[in-house]
Enzyme design. Structure first.
Site, short mmCIF file in Angstrom:
data_model
loop_
_atom_site.label_atom_id
_atom_site.label_comp_id
_atom_site.label_asym_id
_atom_site.label_seq_id
_atom_site.Cartn_x
_atom_site.Cartn_y
_atom_site.Cartn_z
CD1 TRP A 78 0.10 -1.06 3.30
CD2 TRP A 78 0.23 1.18 3.26
NE1 TRP A 78 0.74 -0.65 4.45
CE2 TRP A 78 0.83 0.71 4.46
CE3 TRP A 78 0.18 2.55 3.03
CZ2 TRP A 78 1.39 1.58 5.41
CZ3 TRP A 78 0.74 3.42 3.97
CH2 TRP A 78 1.34 2.92 5.14
CD GLU A 161 8.46 0.27 10.51
OE1 GLU A 161 8.10 1.35 11.03
OE2 GLU A 161 8.02 -0.84 10.87
CD GLU A 214 9.03 -3.18 13.97
OE1 GLU A 214 8.27 -3.39 13.01
OE2 GLU A 214 9.51 -2.07 14.23
CB THR A 217 5.16 -0.14 16.90
OG1 THR A 217 6.41 0.15 17.52
CG2 THR A 217 4.76 1.03 16.04
CD GLU A 247 5.14 -0.72 12.92
OE1 GLU A 247 6.16 -1.43 12.88
OE2 GLU A 247 5.18 0.51 12.81
#
Length: 383
Positions: A78, A161, A214, A217, A247
């Site tokens: 995306w 990220e 991770e 998050t 994540e």
């Protein structure tokens, strides 16, 4: 005043001295600011014995087959524009899309935007995180474009990220609910200040840290997605949920690396898990500063705790999950320090919960306290 998960866990763990000299009550002032960092360990560098570099060289083929496939091809990823008003449409249509976005955002409380901004700033400090990973001995990108699978993973992870901060920043800009100038200053201060997670240039420690971070998050973004949906903004809920899914995939990669280290070097890997948990997992934005509030991270953390976005219970839940995934309680053949680390880590979640229960009881006896945040035009929210 509600208790902060980060503050109380940090305070409680000061009594648990980590390997290499114990915790030190140090205060660091980043360049051009007066911000004080939280209590942290004494800095140690290059703690991994040089011969252990061979462990990571021996795992290069495994990393190519088991870690790199967890990155998605660019054309299947995306991109931020898919969630935002389309500027190529006629101006009236574009402005209508922006108006709809702003109408949805107007229904969300200031507290929500404090947490969303904090999450966005954390994501936007990505250069620091790539730099940190590239300090790790044996897995760093030696040339900046190395074909080594460890280096390829770090660059690919960074590229994925990078979309997170871009998307959240643009949404916040269009929402009109936040002071972008103060947010941009905070990002600049944070990148300039860096971070010190206590990984000591040691990939054993580094991959334990990233496994935990991770997942943390993902929890935070997942909870902001839930709150956005409850607040009437399904598009923002989709944004936060999509980031959370990234994540989780990244967490899977890092946790898989630690699983492999526990297989090939169980004692060394178990000691690393214990070392990181004795220090506590420091949030990557712990040196956050906006030029005004020297305790900005603590205040942001308190709002996140009060809203249920990221709490001490989440910290304990993540640790329990990783203990189970890595089967630490069933790890056999450990020696000396490895056995001690196993006992410490496996008993830590319960200890954290008990400490937080006491902190919550103390917090109930305190009067609510308001705190102004520059990110929301110095409006006050309860911390």
């Amino acid at each position: 005043m509600q208790s902060s998960a980060f503050t109380h866990i940090a305070t409680a763990q000061l009594a648990w001295a980590p390997r290499g000299g114990g915790a030190a009550a140090t205060r660091r002032v980043p360049p051009s600011s007066a911000v004080a960092a939280p209590l942290r360990h004494r800095q140690i560098t290059h703690s991994m014995p040089p011969e252990k570099v061979e462990v990571f060289k021996s795992l290069e083929s495994w990393a190519s087959k088991s870690v790199l496939p967890l990155l998605k091809p660019v054309d299947k990823c995306w991109q931020p524009t898919e969630f935002l008003p389309d500027p190529t449409r006629p101006i009236s249509d574009f402005m209508d899309e922006v108006r709809v976005l702003r109408d949805r955002a107007s229904e969300l409380p200031d507290e929500y935007f404090v947490v969303l901004v904090g999450d966005m700033i954390t994501e936007d400090a990505l250069p620091t995180y790539q730099t940190m990973i590239n300090t790790l001995d044996g897995v760093r990108d030696e040339t900046g474009a190395s074909p080594n699978p460890w280096a390829s993973w770090t660059r690919g992870w960074t590229a994925e990220e990078n979309r997170h901060g871009d998307l959240l920043r643009t949404y916040l800009y269009l929402s009109g609910r936040v002071d972008m100038l103060m947010i941009e200053r905070t990002v600049q201060y944070l990148i300039g200040a860096g971070m010190d997670p206590g990984t000591e240039n040691n990939p054993y420690l580094g991959f334990v840290y990233t496994s935990f971070q991770e997942r943390a998050t993902a929890v935070s973004h997942g909870n902001t997605a839930r709150l956005a949906k409850e607040g009437g903004d399904p598009v923002l809920a989709q944004i936060c949920g999509t980031i959370a899914a990234d994540e989780k995939r990244h967490e899977n990669a890092y946790a898989r690396i630690v699983e492999k280290l526990l297989e090939v070097d169980p004692n060394g890997a178990m000691i690393a898990v214990g070392d990181m948990m004795r220090k506590k997992i420091t949030m990557p934005a712990h040196l956050m500063y906006d030029g005004q509030d020297p305790h900005l991270f603590e205040h942001f953390s308190a709002v996140a705790q009060r809203m249920g976005v990221y709490t001490a219970d989440d910290y304990a839940d993540i640790l329990e999950f990783l203990i189970g995934r890595w089967r630490l309680e069933k790890l056999d053949g450990l020696k000396g320090d490895g056995r001690q680390a196993q006992e410490f880590v496996c008993g830590l979640p319960q200890r954290i919960r008990k400490l937080q229960e006491r902190a919550d009881e103390r917090a109930k006896k305190m009067k609510p306290k308001g705190q102004r945040f520059s990110w929301i035009f110095n409006r006050e929210v309860v911390v």
